[in-house]
Structures are given as C-alpha cells and as structure tokens.
Design a protein around this motif. Structure first.
Motif, short mmCIF file in Angstrom:
data_model
loop_
_atom_site.label_atom_id
_atom_site.label_comp_id
_atom_site.label_asym_id
_atom_site.label_seq_id
_atom_site.Cartn_x
_atom_site.Cartn_y
_atom_site.Cartn_z
N GLN A 127 0.65 -1.29 -0.07
CA GLN A 127 0.02 -0.10 -0.06
C GLN A 127 0.83 1.28 -0.06
O GLN A 127 0.49 2.26 -0.75
CB GLN A 127 -0.89 -0.18 1.56
CG GLN A 127 -1.99 1.43 1.21
CD GLN A 127 -2.49 1.00 2.57
OE1 GLN A 127 -2.19 0.67 3.50
NE2 GLN A 127 -3.98 1.75 2.30
N LYS A 128 1.78 1.31 0.74
CA LYS A 128 2.88 2.66 0.70
C LYS A 128 3.43 2.59 -0.40
O LYS A 128 3.57 3.80 -1.16
CB LYS A 128 3.89 2.26 1.81
CG LYS A 128 3.33 2.41 3.32
CD LYS A 128 4.50 2.26 4.29
CE LYS A 128 4.19 2.62 5.77
NZ LYS A 128 5.35 2.42 6.50
N LEU A 129 3.97 1.58 -0.95
CA LEU A 129 4.63 1.77 -2.40
C LEU A 129 3.69 2.22 -3.38
O LEU A 129 4.03 2.74 -4.25
CB LEU A 129 5.36 0.42 -2.63
CG LEU A 129 6.67 0.10 -1.84
CD1 LEU A 129 7.00 -1.38 -2.13
CD2 LEU A 129 7.62 1.08 -1.71
N TYR A 130 2.59 1.65 -3.55
CA TYR A 130 1.72 2.08 -4.71
C TYR A 130 1.36 3.66 -4.47
O TYR A 130 1.28 4.35 -5.56
CB TYR A 130 0.31 1.29 -4.30
CG TYR A 130 -0.78 1.56 -5.03
CD1 TYR A 130 -0.71 1.05 -6.53
CD2 TYR A 130 -1.68 2.45 -4.80
CE1 TYR A 130 -1.92 1.44 -7.46
CE2 TYR A 130 -2.96 2.93 -5.53
CZ TYR A 130 -2.79 2.34 -6.92
OH TYR A 130 -3.85 2.78 -8.00
N ALA A 154 -4.48 4.32 8.93
CA ALA A 154 -5.80 3.58 9.40
C ALA A 154 -5.18 2.05 9.34
O ALA A 154 -5.47 1.24 10.19
CB ALA A 154 -7.06 3.42 8.72
N VAL A 155 -4.68 1.71 8.11
CA VAL A 155 -4.36 0.26 8.07
C VAL A 155 -2.98 -0.23 8.80
O VAL A 155 -2.99 -1.04 9.76
CB VAL A 155 -3.76 0.04 6.54
CG1 VAL A 155 -3.03 -1.51 6.52
CG2 VAL A 155 -5.22 0.01 5.67
N GLU A 156 -2.02 0.90 8.81
CA GLU A 156 -1.05 0.70 9.81
C GLU A 156 -1.28 0.65 11.41
O GLU A 156 -1.15 -0.41 12.17
CB GLU A 156 0.09 1.65 9.58
CG GLU A 156 0.88 1.60 8.46
CD GLU A 156 2.11 2.70 8.81
OE1 GLU A 156 3.04 2.49 7.92
OE2 GLU A 156 1.82 3.82 9.18
N LEU A 157 -2.32 1.43 11.73
CA LEU A 157 -2.75 1.35 13.19
C LEU A 157 -3.54 0.18 13.60
O LEU A 157 -3.32 -0.61 14.47
CB LEU A 157 -3.50 2.62 13.53
CG LEU A 157 -4.01 2.80 14.91
CD1 LEU A 157 -2.92 2.66 16.01
CD2 LEU A 157 -4.95 3.95 15.27
N ALA A 158 -4.31 -0.24 12.41
CA ALA A 158 -5.19 -1.47 12.62
C ALA A 158 -4.25 -2.87 12.74
O ALA A 158 -4.35 -3.69 13.88
CB ALA A 158 -6.31 -1.70 11.61
#
Length: 352
Positions: A127-130, A154-158
């Motif tokens: 997700q980050k690279l995209y 949000a994805v990182e925290l979850a």
C-alpha cells in the motif's frame, strides 16, 4: 530544512544505533551458546533493515544531493521502516514458539499467526509503495516526503494493534498454566507484554501521520522502529542478565512448580506405544489433555501402561512380545526452553 536535517540525523542515529547494539548482543549470546533459531534469523534480518533505514535517513536529509538520490533515500527509509517493524514482530512470535511444546494446539495457532503477520506485512508495504509511486508530486519538493494519507494510517494502526495483541495473548495463554514459580511467570509475562509499548508508539506515529507535521512523523517513525527492535531482543537479553546474576543458571531452568500451589511440579510422563509394523504413537498423561486429545484415549494409554507394568513386576524373566504386539514404555520429558525443536522429537523417541 537544515535544522530538520540535523535533528532527524541525530534521532535516527541514536535510535538505530541503540537497536543495532541490542540486536548484536542478542545474536552474540545466542551464537555463543549454540542456540540460534528462526527467531534469531528474523532478528538478524531486522538488524540488516535497520542499517538501510539509517542510511536512508542520512541520504534523504542531505540537501546537497540531487533530488532523485534523495527520493531513493526516502524509498529506502520508508520500506525498511516497515521491514524492521514486522521482522521484529516475527522474531518475537518465533521466540514464543520456541517454548511452546509440539503437543499443544497453541503451537498450530502460532503458525497461523505467523502467516497472518506475513500477510499484513506485505499488505502495508504494498500500500505504501503504491501510493508513493502513483502520486509523484512529492518527489519534486524540497522535504522529499510522501504524504501517505488516512488510508495508510488506518491500515498501519489496525495491523499494529492486532499484531501486538497477539504477541501479548500467546505467551500469557502459555504461561498461565505452565508449571513455573510465580516470580518467574510474572517476569516472563512482563517481558512479552512489553510489545504493547510498540502499540503506544505506533499510535503516536499514526497521529502525526494523519496530521500536517511531516517532520514529527519522520521522527516518530525512527523511534517506533527502534523500540520494536529493542523489545524484540528484550527476552533474550533479560535471560542473559539473569544467567549472569545467578552464576550460570538460566531463567527457565529453575523454579518449575505447580501453577496453583507453587510446589515442585512432577515432570510430564510421556507414554510411547511401539508396534513392530506401525509407526510410534506418542501419548502424554498431562500434555495430551492440553493438546486436544480425547480423555478416553489417554485413559486407555494409562491402562496399557499399568497393565504392562504389572506383568513386568510379576515375571522376573518376561518373554519377548509377539510380533505386532505393543511394547509400552515411558520416558520423562523435562520442560527446557533452551532445547531446539529437533531435540524434543529425539528425546521422546528414546525409551527405558
């Protein structure tokens, strides 16, 4: 910008060097004792990623370099931050798996957690690279930092909360009923529960990631990576310290006791049923109940054991059993967290 470059270099150097030193000590201790395992391999991978993370911080903050090189430094920094974080969690998970007996269902659950960690690791990194490769406006700015946005935050925290909760729940479930002294149990639970510190730092990092302060976000990222790697090494370093203070006695070697009374606990009796034409079947009077085997299977094994013992005591020269008949014998398996996984299989296959 010059002030931020100085600050980020100081923070990155101090944090990453602390993580590198603790990981090096951990690998030296495990290597000197010959107890290197998969958890140490993950720690070594995290150590390598920490070097690239530090190098990326210095390259990205060097204003004298061309923008394309600084952009490369940011990609190195961003990807290695995620790798340090998740490889450290994988190391903690495999450290827990080292002390889970093979007969327990909890071991299979830990393998599922390892696959889940790997999937979350790949999802966050992709997700980050995209985002950073499809929104290229940041690559022409002087601060050279990709705005990841609310979706990544949000994805990182979850994923951080889920992973750290698993890393706390697994050892607590394992150590709750295990036969060790209460002080040792409390110490081990405190060590493994330290993973929640990473969650607290992750929440702070996510708060800056969702806000407008990009400099604070970069600093928080280095702190989070260093904290996760230090906590990854905490259990091994504390064990080393206790060994030195107790003059060679391991943290896990003493104090095995009943979980309710604190009295010395009897070692697990493992019953081995051997057939001349069939593979060995391993049953345990106490461990099998925790591993999910039926109670009637355990009771039948115990009756076979007691019956064979009575026949052996009544006959001073017992005849050899016919071909295909079971030979019932027992071995003693002492809890030892320093054993490699292969040692358990080797010891449980020996009879006397």
């Amino acid at each position: 910008m010059a002030s931020f470059a100085t600050n980020i270099r100081i923070v990155a150097t101090v944090c990453e060097c602390a993580a590198i030193v603790t990981t090096t000590l951990r690998l030296y201790y495990r290597g000197s004792r010959g107890h290197v395992g998969l958890d140490d391999a993950w720690a070594a991978f995290s150590l390598l990623a920490a070097f690239f993370l530090l190098a990326g911080a210095w390259i990205r903050s060097d204003t004298s370099l061309p923008l394309d090189k600084r952009v490369m430094g940011y990609f190195m920094l961003n990807s290695c931050f995620t790798c340090v974080l998740w490889s450290a969690r994988m190391s903690i998970l495999f450290s827990i798996m080292r002390i889970i007996p093979r007969l327990m269902n909890l071991r299979r659950h830990s393998y599922f957690c390892a696959a889940l960690f790997l999937a979350m690791w790949i999802a966050v990194l992709a997700q980050k690279l995209y985002i950073c490769t499809h929104h290229t406006a940041w690559q022409a700015q002087k601060n050279v930092q990709c705005v990841l946005g609310e979706a990544v935050g949000a994805v990182e925290l979850a994923t951080d909360i889920v992973a750290d909760a698993i890393l706390v729940a697994l050892p607590v479930r394992l150590l709750w009923d295990i036969g060790i002294s209460p002080p040792t149990r409390k110490l081990l639970m405190a060590i493994f529960s330290a993973s929640m510190i990473t969650t607290v730092v992750s929440i702070v990092h996510t708060a800056f990631e969702l806000g407008p302060d990009r400099d604070a976000e970069a600093i928080a990222a280095h702190v989070e990576a260093a904290v996760s790697l230090i906590i990854c090494n905490l259990a091994v370093l504390v064990t080393w310290l206790v060994r030195l203070l107790r003059h060679g006695e391991d943290l896990e070697s003493g104090g095995w006791a009943d979980s309710s009374t604190g009295a010395p606990r009897r070692r697990t009796q493992v019953t081995s049923l051997r057939f001349s034409d069939n593979p060995t079947i391993l049953l345990s009077g106490s461990a099998t109940r925790h591993s999910g085997l039926d109670d009637d299977v355990v009771s039948r094994a115990e009756r076979l054991t007691s019956s064979a013992k009575r026949r052996r005591d009544s006959d001073s020269f017992p005849a050899a059993p016919p071909r295909g008949a079971p030979e019932v014998s027992t071995v003693t398996l002492a809890p030892d967290t320093k054993m490699q996984d292969g040692d358990v299989d080797q010891r449980s296959s020996e009879t006397h």
